[in-house]
Scaffold this active site. Structure first.
Site, PDB file in Angstrom:
ATOM      1  N   GLU A  44       0.898  -1.172   0.051  1.00 17.28           N
ATOM      2  CA  GLU A  44       0.029  -0.070   0.047  1.00 17.28           C
ATOM      3  C   GLU A  44       0.959   1.367   0.154  1.00 17.28           C
ATOM      4  O   GLU A  44       1.735   1.409   0.657  1.00 17.28           O
ATOM      5  CB  GLU A  44      -0.924   0.061   1.249  1.00 17.28           C
ATOM      6  N   LYS A 129      -9.063   2.524  -2.870  1.00 23.10           N
ATOM      7  CA  LYS A 129      -9.404   1.960  -1.430  1.00 23.10           C
ATOM      8  C   LYS A 129     -10.920   2.277  -1.134  1.00 23.10           C
ATOM      9  O   LYS A 129     -11.255   3.434  -1.145  1.00 23.10           O
ATOM     10  CB  LYS A 129      -8.485   2.144  -0.531  1.00 23.10           C
ATOM     11  N   CYS A 165      -5.671  -3.193   1.863  1.00 21.86           N
ATOM     12  CA  CYS A 165      -5.881  -3.182   3.301  1.00 21.86           C
ATOM     13  C   CYS A 165      -6.986  -3.450   3.928  1.00 21.86           C
ATOM     14  O   CYS A 165      -7.593  -4.447   4.184  1.00 21.86           O
ATOM     15  CB  CYS A 165      -4.904  -2.326   3.832  1.00 21.86           C
TER      16      CYS A 165
END
Length: 562
Positions: A44, A129, A165
């Site tokens: 990330e 994300k 994540c």
């Protein structure tokens, strides 16, 4: 056709150093290609470093990151790596829809936490994300704008789902749609900070998601220190049945390779890293946190006071492992109350570590203060401690060392330290999130590791045995011991764990069976020491709840536990 080879590149990046981070992507992509990889996945926010905090809000920073990303795509193609699929994290942008909010006008560009696929010299896909954490050390909901699109990429004819994540930590969202997309592999780009025991939680979580999408999950994690966070790597691939098929070591950069099996064929295991013990995990996390803080902030050496006690002994040993003993400066600053055995232990420790050892008595400086100001009792004790802090900062200014503080979490919790003294002053505090009981355990582990040859052949245990076994004392008055002012550390740390880390109140602590007098004393110490904690240096987070980002309490408050 051979099965696609997946490479997980857990690398150490630096926040803001977009050129160096992009260069690392190119170098590790070349390594992956040399190993026959078809897809290499980076962590990330690789291009920007992580976490970037409010840098994300600067349009200039976002432009710089995008320029580095585009250069990387072109350089991959120029280097003959155009066929390699490269998944990398960076900061992106989204245009806000009209909402009527004057602070977010129509057409405004807002940052996103983005995964990007580079191939054939171009950006082939972008994914923002979805789930933005807003708890613990995370503050992404305030900084980033969430995405809402699904991302599935083609790797040699196989469907690979992409998430970032937190997207696997929350139910629903993009993972819940991957089953319908019929992905054959789910890859997760992560910047997951270390805390003790978290590795098992990650694997269990990834196993659940593998079952949901009916495909293996490849989890690549960042490694390295960034201020008070440490990223431990530990990347892995887990199968649908929960079997860990491949895993990378913790706390080091590593390229983990795994072959996606042919359709219908059982998955084959790859390399499996040896797990670390709990004490070794914590120790290596602290070493990495300090090493990266020193390196990334341009220092080459560290400076600390050596008292002969366990805290400074363990801190100096960690520093020697982080930057080399020759780059550690230890200063003994004896007073009229310093014992001979403490001075001997400090000198012995420095010799074992190969540190630059100096002796600077504080008596004449304290006497100079006495000549100008009538002092006695606690005032005299605190003056001695502060004189030591002033000397360390003067040496730092003169010679350019980073001062590190050896104070531990138990002392920080209870305020059992003189503000601005040698135990709490400086730029970094390696033991900030380590309670006193664990300090002793880590010292024992490090000495045993020396006997086992973990850090090299024929190493002597670095910490003198008497530093570990003698009763702790600040030695600021005759016969002083820590236990004159505090409960025994084993009991104190148990109460602190319940009150600080588990947020239990007085009633819950009494229900556990703790003595009311002990509970009342500890809670009073903790509550009135918040102002000291606000002025304490950064230190690496290794527990579920560290002082700092994790625990935000007001300094000025009249609330007391009933």
């Amino acid at each position: 056709m051979p099965a696609p080879r997946i490479a997980l590149a857990q690398i150490d990046t630096c926040v803001g150093d977009v050129d160096a981070n992009a260069a690392a992507v190119l170098a590790w992509a070349r390594r992956a290609a040399d190993e026959g990889a078809d897809l290499v996945v980076f962590p990330e926010m690789t291009v920007t470093g992580y976490p970037i905090e409010d840098l994300a809000l600067r349009a200039s920073f976002r432009r710089g990151a995008e320029a580095a990303l585009q250069r990387t795509a072109a350089e991959l193609e120029a280097a003959g790596l155009g066929e390699l699929a490269v998944l990398v994290g960076t900061v992106g942008e989204r245009t806000l829809a009209p909402t009527g909010d004057q602070d977010a006008p129509q057409g405004a560009r807002r940052p996103t936490n983005q995964a990007v696929l580079l191939q054939h010299g171009q950006v082939q896909a972008r994914y923002d994300k979805h789930h933005l954490p807003n708890y613990g050390v995370f503050d992404e909901f305030r900084i980033f704008t969430p995405g809402d699109d699904l991302c599935v990429v083609d790797v040699r004819g196989r469907r690979v789902g992409v998430v970032v994540c937190e997207d696997i930590w929350q139910d629903g969202g993009p993972v819940s749609q991957m089953d319908e997309a019929e992905v054959e592999l789910l890859v997760v780009l992560n910047g997951s900070p270390y805390e003790e025991g978290k590795g098992h939680v990650r694997v269990e979580l990834a196993t659940r998601r593998a079952g949901e999408v009916r495909a293996p999950v490849a989890y690549v994690n960042l490694v390295g220190g960034q201020d008070d966070l440490v990223f431990d790597g530990g990347s892995f691939v887990v199968g649908v049945d929960g079997t860990v098929l491949a895993s990378a070591p913790q706390f080091v950069e590593h390229l983990l390779l795994w072959d996606l099996p042919e359709r219908g064929a059982p998955p084959q295991p790859g390399a499996l890293a040896e797990p670390l013990s709990a004490d070794e995990e914590v120790y290596r996390a602290i070493v990495l946190g300090l090493a990266d803080y020193v390196r990334k902030n341009g220092f080459r050496s560290v400076l600390l006071g050596l008292s002969g006690g366990i805290d400074s002994a363990l801190t100096a040993t960690i520093a020697a492992d982080a930057v080399g003993g020759q780059n550690v400066v230890g200063v003994s600053m004896p007073s009229a109350y310093s014992s001979e055995h403490s001075k001997d232990d400090a000198a012995d420790l420095a010799k074992r570590l190969g540190a630059d050892y100096r002796v600077q008595p504080i008596g004449p400086i304290v006497e100079a203060f006495r000549g100008e100001l009538e002092i006695e009792g606690v005032t005299e004790e605190n003056l001695q401690a502060r004189v030591r802090g002033v000397l360390l900062m003067a040496l730092s200014n003169r010679e350019g060392h980073l001062v590190i503080a050896p104070g531990n979490k138990s002392e920080l919790a209870t305020g059992y330290a003189t503000i601005y003294d040698a135990g709490s002053i400086g730029g970094f505090a390696p033991l900030k999130d380590v309670d006193k009981s664990r300090v002793w355990a880590l010292a024992r582990w490090r000495n045993n590791a020396a006997l086992d040859g973990v850090f090299g052949p024929d190493e002597l245990p670095p910490i003198p045995e008497s530093s570990i076994t003698k009763p702790p004392s600040a030695e600021l008055r005759p016969g002083q011991l820590d236990q004159d002012s505090l409960p025994p550390y084993a009991l104190l740390d148990e109460v602190l764990d319940a009150y600080v880390e588990n947020a239990e109140g007085r009633a819950e602590l009494l229900a556990r069976g703790f003595d009311p007098a002990v509970v009342d004393k500890v809670l009073a110490l903790v509550d009135r020491a918040e102002w000291k904690r606000r002025q304490y240096p950064l230190g690496p987070k290794v527990t579920a709840l560290a002082f700092g980002r994790d625990r935000r309490l007001p300094v000025t408050t009249r609330w007391r536990e009933p």
